[in-house]
Design a protein around this motif. Structure first.
Motif, PDB file in Angstrom:
ATOM      1  N   ASP A  62       0.854  -1.189   0.000  1.00  0.00           N
ATOM      2  CA  ASP A  62       0.000   0.000   0.000  1.00  0.00           C
ATOM      3  C   ASP A  62       0.890   1.239   0.000  1.00  0.00           C
ATOM      4  O   ASP A  62       2.070   1.183   0.349  1.00  0.00           O
ATOM      5  CB  ASP A  62      -0.901  -0.010   1.234  1.00  0.00           C
ATOM      6  N   TRP A  63       0.310   2.374  -0.414  1.00  0.00           N
ATOM      7  CA  TRP A  63       1.014   3.649  -0.360  1.00  0.00           C
ATOM      8  C   TRP A  63       0.388   4.481   0.741  1.00  0.00           C
ATOM      9  O   TRP A  63      -0.813   4.752   0.724  1.00  0.00           O
ATOM     10  CB  TRP A  63       0.939   4.359  -1.710  1.00  0.00           C
ATOM     11  N   THR A  64       1.218   4.877   1.711  1.00  0.00           N
ATOM     12  CA  THR A  64       0.723   5.520   2.924  1.00  0.00           C
ATOM     13  C   THR A  64       1.329   6.906   3.086  1.00  0.00           C
ATOM     14  O   THR A  64       2.255   7.299   2.377  1.00  0.00           O
ATOM     15  CB  THR A  64       1.055   4.662   4.158  1.00  0.00           C
ATOM     16  N   TYR A  65       0.813   7.636   4.073  1.00  0.00           N
ATOM     17  CA  TYR A  65       1.235   9.008   4.332  1.00  0.00           C
ATOM     18  C   TYR A  65       1.424   9.202   5.828  1.00  0.00           C
ATOM     19  O   TYR A  65       0.621   8.734   6.641  1.00  0.00           O
ATOM     20  CB  TYR A  65       0.182   9.985   3.804  1.00  0.00           C
ATOM     21  N   SER A  66       2.508   9.881   6.179  1.00  0.00           N
ATOM     22  CA  SER A  66       2.771  10.254   7.564  1.00  0.00           C
ATOM     23  C   SER A  66       2.817  11.767   7.675  1.00  0.00           C
ATOM     24  O   SER A  66       3.458  12.437   6.849  1.00  0.00           O
ATOM     25  CB  SER A  66       4.101   9.655   8.043  1.00  0.00           C
ATOM     26  N   LEU A  67       2.138  12.321   8.661  1.00  0.00           N
ATOM     27  CA  LEU A  67       2.086  13.769   8.816  1.00  0.00           C
ATOM     28  C   LEU A  67       3.449  14.370   9.102  1.00  0.00           C
ATOM     29  O   LEU A  67       3.675  15.567   8.872  1.00  0.00           O
ATOM     30  CB  LEU A  67       1.106  14.128   9.935  1.00  0.00           C
ATOM     31  N   SER A  68       4.380  13.555   9.580  1.00  0.00           N
ATOM     32  CA  SER A  68       5.722  14.060   9.901  1.00  0.00           C
ATOM     33  C   SER A  68       6.721  13.847   8.778  1.00  0.00           C
ATOM     34  O   SER A  68       7.888  14.188   8.915  1.00  0.00           O
ATOM     35  CB  SER A  68       6.234  13.370  11.171  1.00  0.00           C
ATOM     36  N   SER A  69       6.279  13.298   7.633  1.00  0.00           N
ATOM     37  CA  SER A  69       7.192  12.972   6.536  1.00  0.00           C
ATOM     38  C   SER A  69       7.143  14.026   5.444  1.00  0.00           C
ATOM     39  O   SER A  69       6.110  14.657   5.207  1.00  0.00           O
ATOM     40  CB  SER A  69       6.839  11.604   5.947  1.00  0.00           C
ATOM     41  N   THR A  70       8.288  14.212   4.773  1.00  0.00           N
ATOM     42  CA  THR A  70       8.340  15.120   3.618  1.00  0.00           C
ATOM     43  C   THR A  70       7.983  14.400   2.329  1.00  0.00           C
ATOM     44  O   THR A  70       7.845  15.048   1.281  1.00  0.00           O
ATOM     45  CB  THR A  70       9.755  15.716   3.479  1.00  0.00           C
ATOM     46  N   SER A  71       7.836  13.077   2.347  1.00  0.00           N
ATOM     47  CA  SER A  71       7.450  12.321   1.162  1.00  0.00           C
ATOM     48  C   SER A  71       5.940  12.380   0.979  1.00  0.00           C
ATOM     49  O   SER A  71       5.174  12.429   1.953  1.00  0.00           O
ATOM     50  CB  SER A  71       7.890  10.858   1.282  1.00  0.00           C
ATOM     51  N   ALA A  72       5.522  12.372  -0.276  1.00  0.00           N
ATOM     52  CA  ALA A  72       4.095  12.362  -0.550  1.00  0.00           C
ATOM     53  C   ALA A  72       3.488  11.007  -0.246  1.00  0.00           C
ATOM     54  O   ALA A  72       2.377  10.919   0.275  1.00  0.00           O
ATOM     55  CB  ALA A  72       3.848  12.729  -2.011  1.00  0.00           C
ATOM     56  N   ARG A  73       4.223   9.956  -0.598  1.00  0.00           N
ATOM     57  CA  ARG A  73       3.741   8.599  -0.398  1.00  0.00           C
ATOM     58  C   ARG A  73       4.917   7.686  -0.074  1.00  0.00           C
ATOM     59  O   ARG A  73       6.009   7.857  -0.612  1.00  0.00           O
ATOM     60  CB  ARG A  73       3.033   8.063  -1.645  1.00  0.00           C
ATOM     61  N   SER A  74       4.658   6.683   0.778  1.00  0.00           N
ATOM     62  CA  SER A  74       5.652   5.664   1.095  1.00  0.00           C
ATOM     63  C   SER A  74       5.024   4.297   0.917  1.00  0.00           C
ATOM     64  O   SER A  74       3.868   4.076   1.297  1.00  0.00           O
ATOM     65  CB  SER A  74       6.149   5.810   2.546  1.00  0.00           C
ATOM     66  N   ALA A  75       5.783   3.370   0.330  1.00  0.00           N
ATOM     67  CA  ALA A  75       5.299   2.003   0.127  1.00  0.00           C
ATOM     68  C   ALA A  75       5.473   1.212   1.416  1.00  0.00           C
ATOM     69  O   ALA A  75       6.575   1.151   1.971  1.00  0.00           O
ATOM     70  CB  ALA A  75       6.059   1.346  -1.013  1.00  0.00           C
ATOM     71  N   ASN A  76       4.382   0.606   1.881  1.00  0.00           N
ATOM     72  CA  ASN A  76       4.429  -0.181   3.112  1.00  0.00           C
ATOM     73  C   ASN A  76       3.544  -1.415   2.974  1.00  0.00           C
ATOM     74  O   ASN A  76       2.484  -1.358   2.334  1.00  0.00           O
ATOM     75  CB  ASN A  76       3.936   0.642   4.306  1.00  0.00           C
ATOM     76  N   PRO A  77       3.966  -2.547   3.585  1.00  0.00           N
ATOM     77  CA  PRO A  77       3.124  -3.747   3.546  1.00  0.00           C
ATOM     78  C   PRO A  77       2.021  -3.676   4.591  1.00  0.00           C
ATOM     79  O   PRO A  77       2.170  -3.057   5.643  1.00  0.00           O
ATOM     80  CB  PRO A  77       4.121  -4.865   3.870  1.00  0.00           C
ATOM     81  N   VAL A  78       0.905  -4.328   4.298  1.00  0.00           N
ATOM     82  CA  VAL A  78      -0.216  -4.353   5.227  1.00  0.00           C
ATOM     83  C   VAL A  78      -0.953  -5.676   5.070  1.00  0.00           C
ATOM     84  O   VAL A  78      -1.041  -6.231   3.971  1.00  0.00           O
ATOM     85  CB  VAL A  78      -1.179  -3.162   4.969  1.00  0.00           C
TER      86      VAL A  78
END
Length: 631
Positions: A476-492
């Motif tokens: 999945d592509w996720t978002y963290s409010l503390s990250s400068t990246s728009a999207r990060s790939a993470n398993p779920v």
């Protein structure tokens, strides 16, 4: 599954083969059908394959048709678009994400190794393809490749001597021009062999339904077809160029992003019937896709990316009927891909995929026109970079044909499937950039169990299914409010419970198509720094569609599709979590000019601003008028 009903007529005996949704698909019945006719001279039996659409409208409003057109109103599919469906669309099935969905033409799944966002970049005119057949469960596990939840499958249609020319205009400075023509001719004095030629050119442009949502599309495609008594061979080439813009297209940083896509596709396909109820189809293709992405159209130097992918593949599928009660279903495909990129790392630029599935089938005829069909087999998936996977496939189907030619079907299926992540998810930087990859992603696996009931009556039909699916290590592509990246790939890991209901009612001059779907998910990311999901948790809890086709007179036709949804809450979404969309068209075919159709059409009639992808603005209203001359 194919159900054959024989109806005696005064001069001919017709065999109507209607596609049943008993195993894994849902099909509605429409009065606008395409037919494929093969005449058997020896016994004067004509076989007609009847296909139908699950939406009232068959053409888009804001551009020319593509393989994703009108899927947003298809009850089997959730389409999440940027700009409009034909610009960039994530096609999801049963609560999966865009990379869980495959697109199959003939026997081959078309793949883009960079990202599933570009799976639907298929430059084929819609007249050349059958209506979309959505494969899920056991059928997807049998035929799909690297698409663990569902596959949108289409076949090559026979070429007809016919054509059309269209022009269109609308608000937002929209304009369209299109021409399509085909010719089929007998080879020499033989009536058994025909040669067909077909081609089309389409283009459209507009300023967009919102500011910075402009587009400029064009496509050219052509094919040569050879048809024999029991075979069909197609050689196809297509090319398309698409430029489009949209605010926050992929990122939530309030910038006006653009994409420029160029796609070329070459396919050779051969389908052969032999013996009794046996067939095989072999497909080979080459696909090239170039992508130029600009983060900010006002300041292109901030960030832009160039990608070019090449895919070569050969696929074989078929059904061999050994006896009247035993058959072997099979499918296999080999894919080799590569990528050249300015933003993806150089150590992961190619991959080979291997898929082999075998599904033996045993049919038992019971009393009172009943039949029990059991299928049990397995699939093997592997690549030269990932671990292999063996998946189990099986289903049991109980069919009953009543004395009045009505029918009912009950089925139970269990299917496993797997896939690997695309290059954007696994091949880029894992420490920075707009789209952050993850080098620890493993092969995704899916387990799906399903129970379904189909009732087919003279003037109505009901398709129903309840399913439970477990997705493990889903990317999945996720978002963290503390990250400068728009999207990060993470398993779920996600468990999904779903219900699907589709009903069709036919009247003398009208038809109603309505559906309801329900989805409930339970997810585990195994991480605490994930604040939002762009895709896996972007799904409708409840969704209702209503389509109507009405012929008030011989020269007037009204088609309307409606979709209402209640979306799962998401902290990135601006505005409401519920939405109502309407696509309306009015066609007038004046009797004074044979072959002329004038169409008034509207999409998003209520100017719904719902964000189909969280943080990405929804489309606006589009109104068009078009004239088409058919010959």
């Amino acid at each position: 599954m194919i159900r054959v009903v024989q109806v005696a007529l005064p001069a001919l005996l017709f065999s109507l083969s209607t596609v049943s949704s008993a195993s894994d698909e849902i099909h509605a019945v429409s009065d606008e059908v395409s037919t494929i006719v093969n005449e058997d001279v020896s016994n004067d039996i004509e076989k007609i394959t009847v296909e139908s659409s699950t939406t009232a409208n068959t053409k888009p409003v804001g551009t020319f048709g593509s393989p994703v057109s009108n899927l947003e109103y298809d009850p089997r599919v959730d389409l999440q678009s940027r700009n409009m469906a034909e610009a960039q669309a994530d096609v999801t099935i049963r609560g999966g994400i865009f990379e869980n969905t495959g697109f199959r033409v003939g026997s081959a799944t078309l793949l883009d190794p960079q990202t599933g966002h570009y799976f639907a970049e298929i430059p084929i005119a819609q007249e050349m393809l059958s209506n979309a057949n959505v494969l899920t469960g056991a059928d997807n596990a049998l035929h799909g490749v690297n698409s663990s939840v569902g596959t949108v499958s289409r076949n090559w249609t026979p070429i007809k001597t016919a054509g059309s020319a269209s022009i269109g205009a609308g608000n937002n400075n929209f304009n369209l021009q299109r021409i399509h023509s085909g010719v089929s001719m007998a080879l020499g004095d033989s009536t058994d062999w025909t040669l067909g030629l077909e081609g089309e050119f389409s283009r459209s442009e507009s300023d967009g339904t919102i500011e910075n949502g402009d587009h400029d599309f064009q496509r050219a495609s052509a094919r040569i077809q050879l048809v024999g008594p029991s075979s069909q061979t197609d050689l196809f080439f297509g090319s398309q160029d698409k430029f489009f813009g949209w605010p926050n297209m992929y990122t939530p940083f309030n910038v006006n992003e653009t994409e420029d896509l160029e796609t070329q596709l070459l396919i050779l396909n051969h389908k052969q019937e032999y013996a009794q109820d046996s067939t095989f189809e072999i497909s080979t293709y080459y696909r090239n896709n170039k992508d130029h992405y600009v983060f900010s159209r006002e300041n292109p130097d901030i960030f832009e990316a160039f990608h070019e992918t090449d895919v070569k593949s050969i696929a074989l599928s078929g059904r061999h009927a050994q006896t009247a009660s035993f058959a072997l279903n099979y499918s296999t495909q080999f894919i080799a891909d590569s990528i050249k990129s300015t933003t993806l790392e150089n150590n992961f630029t190619s991959r080979h995929y291997y898929k082999l599935s075998v599904l033996p089938e045993y049919r038992m005829d019971l009393h009172n026109d009943q039949a029990l069909t059991v299928r049990l087999g397995a699939a093997f998936d592997d690549t030269n970079r990932d671990d292999s996977q063996v998946s189990m496939i099986g289903d049991i189907t109980w069919d009953t044909i009543n004395a009045d030619d009505t029918s009912q079907t009950i089925y139970l299926s269990y299917a496993e499937a797997s896939q690997v992540a695309g290059y954007t998810a696994i091949g880029g930087s894992d420490s920075g950039g707009l789209f952050r990859s993850n080098y620890n992603l493993e092969r995704e696996t899916t387990k799906n169990i399903e129970l379904g009931l189909v009732l087919d009556r003279e003037t109505w039909r009901l398709d129903s299914a309840i399913f439970y699916r477990q997705d493990n290590d889903l990317t999945d592509w996720t978002y963290s409010l503390s990250s400068t990246s728009a999207r990060s790939a993470n398993p779920v890991d996600i468990d999904t419970l779903g219900l699907e209901l589709l009903a069709v009612k036919r009247f003398e001059n009208a038809e109603i198509i309505t559906s309801y779907t329900f989805l409930e998910k339970s997810e585990d990311y195994g991480a605490a720094d994930i604040d939002a999901s762009f895709y896996a948790l972007n799904f409708p809890d409840h969704r209702v569609t209503l389509g109507v086709i009405w012929h008030p007179s011989d020269i007037v036709e009204v088609r309307v599709d409606n979709e209402w949804r209640k979306q799962e809450e998401n902290i990135l979404r601006n505005g409401d979590d519920d939405a109502l969309f309407t696509h309306l068209s009015l066609k007038v075919s004046p009797s004074q000019i044979k072959g002329l159709d004038i169409v008034l059409a509207a999409d998003n009639l209520w100017d719904e601003s719902f964000e189909e992808i969280p943080g990405t603005p929804g489309r606006g209203e589009q109104y068009t008028i078009s004239a088409t001359y058919n010959w």
